[in-house]
Design a protein around this motif. Structure first.
Motif, PDB file in Angstrom:
ATOM      1  N   LEU A 158     -51.397  35.743  48.400  1.00  0.00           N
ATOM      2  CA  LEU A 158     -50.310  36.718  48.301  1.00  0.00           C
ATOM      3  C   LEU A 158     -49.373  36.206  47.217  1.00  0.00           C
ATOM      4  N   GLY A 159     -49.007  37.037  46.277  1.00  0.00           N
ATOM      5  CA  GLY A 159     -48.126  36.586  45.204  1.00  0.00           C
ATOM      6  C   GLY A 159     -48.899  35.834  44.139  1.00  0.00           C
ATOM      7  N   SER A 160     -48.200  34.954  43.448  1.00  0.00           N
ATOM      8  CA  SER A 160     -48.788  34.204  42.345  1.00  0.00           C
ATOM      9  C   SER A 160     -49.278  32.850  42.854  1.00  0.00           C
ATOM     10  N   CYS A 161     -50.585  32.655  42.842  1.00  0.00           N
ATOM     11  CA  CYS A 161     -51.170  31.416  43.352  1.00  0.00           C
ATOM     12  C   CYS A 161     -52.069  30.767  42.314  1.00  0.00           C
ATOM     13  N   THR A 162     -52.330  29.499  42.530  1.00  0.00           N
ATOM     14  CA  THR A 162     -53.256  28.780  41.668  1.00  0.00           C
ATOM     15  C   THR A 162     -54.661  28.887  42.244  1.00  0.00           C
ATOM     16  N   ARG A 163     -55.658  28.727  41.409  1.00  0.00           N
ATOM     17  CA  ARG A 163     -57.063  28.819  41.857  1.00  0.00           C
ATOM     18  C   ARG A 163     -57.453  27.598  42.676  1.00  0.00           C
ATOM     19  N   SER A 164     -56.862  26.458  42.347  1.00  0.00           N
ATOM     20  CA  SER A 164     -57.133  25.235  43.098  1.00  0.00           C
ATOM     21  C   SER A 164     -55.909  24.335  43.050  1.00  0.00           C
ATOM     22  N   GLU A 165     -55.826  23.438  44.014  1.00  0.00           N
ATOM     23  CA  GLU A 165     -54.741  22.477  44.049  1.00  0.00           C
ATOM     24  C   GLU A 165     -55.217  21.230  44.770  1.00  0.00           C
ATOM     25  N   GLU A 166     -54.492  20.150  44.555  1.00  0.00           N
ATOM     26  CA  GLU A 166     -54.866  18.881  45.154  1.00  0.00           C
ATOM     27  C   GLU A 166     -53.610  18.207  45.701  1.00  0.00           C
ATOM     28  N   TYR A 167     -53.757  17.575  46.842  1.00  0.00           N
ATOM     29  CA  TYR A 167     -52.659  16.849  47.475  1.00  0.00           C
ATOM     30  C   TYR A 167     -53.058  15.393  47.633  1.00  0.00           C
ATOM     31  N   ARG A 168     -52.062  14.500  47.468  1.00  0.00           N
ATOM     32  CA  ARG A 168     -52.348  13.092  47.713  1.00  0.00           C
ATOM     33  C   ARG A 168     -51.060  12.355  48.055  1.00  0.00           C
ATOM     34  N   ALA A 169     -51.228  11.350  48.896  1.00  0.00           N
ATOM     35  CA  ALA A 169     -50.111  10.499  49.281  1.00  0.00           C
ATOM     36  C   ALA A 169     -49.909   9.456  48.188  1.00  0.00           C
ATOM     37  N   ALA A 170     -48.668   9.249  47.819  1.00  0.00           N
ATOM     38  CA  ALA A 170     -48.314   8.220  46.841  1.00  0.00           C
ATOM     39  C   ALA A 170     -47.405   7.211  47.548  1.00  0.00           C
ATOM     40  N   SER A 171     -46.954   6.231  46.827  1.00  0.00           N
ATOM     41  CA  SER A 171     -46.107   5.206  47.431  1.00  0.00           C
ATOM     42  C   SER A 171     -44.714   5.733  47.761  1.00  0.00           C
ATOM     43  N   GLY A 172     -44.037   5.051  48.656  1.00  0.00           N
ATOM     44  CA  GLY A 172     -42.654   5.389  48.990  1.00  0.00           C
ATOM     45  C   GLY A 172     -42.489   6.690  49.746  1.00  0.00           C
TER      46      GLY A 172
END
Length: 150
Positions: free
Chosen positions: A48-62
């Motif tokens: 719905l609305g403006s979306c990306t075709r793919s995305e990635e999530y990751r935990a970083a420090s802090g």
């Protein structure tokens, strides 16, 4: 008596702008959210609305959680289960639902500008897509405007 009743006339309710999401419906993040299990690559299968075709999530420090799209990488903090607040910005992402296997998710921004059904692959199971669609609907999103992303 008429004077008393005249003072009780209710003001008309303000108009509520309903776009992609009804802002009068409360919504929040899923308690099932787990930052490590949610991390990784996701494909947008419906939007719905403006979306990306793919995305990635990751935990970083802090305590930083990163969301990467083709356009940008944005840092978030997890302020509650399934609620990601942009660090140094105004954006808030809400993961409303994720299946037990962390294969399909319903996510949207708190402002109601976009929502998406994410899946780990381009070929999602129909039952999980139905479940994600029902969650979007329950959370006030106009699922009649949901479109498939190929």
């Amino acid at each position: 008596m008429l004077a008393v009743l005249t003072g009780c006339v209710a003001e008309p309710a303000p108009d509520v702008l309903i776009g992609l999401r009804n802002p009068t419906v409360a919504f929040g993040g899923t308690s099932r959210f787990d930052r490590d299990r949610f991390a990784g690559a996701w494909q947008t299968v419906a939007c719905l609305g403006s979306c990306t075709r793919s995305e990635e999530y990751r935990a970083a420090s802090g305590g930083v959680y990163l969301r990467r799209t083709r356009e940008a990488e944005t840092a978030y903090e997890i302020s509650a289960p399934g609620v990601l607040r942009e660090m140094g910005g105004e954006d808030t992402l809400v993961v409303m639902w994720v299946d037990e296997g962390f294969r399909t998710a319903a996510i949207g921004d708190a402002e109601g500008r976009w929502a998406a059904i994410l899946n780990r692959s381009r070929k999602p199971a129909g039952d999980r897509i139905r479940a994600a669609t029902e969650i979007l609907d329950f959370n006030g999103w106009d699922v009649s405007k949901l479109r498939v992303v190929k």
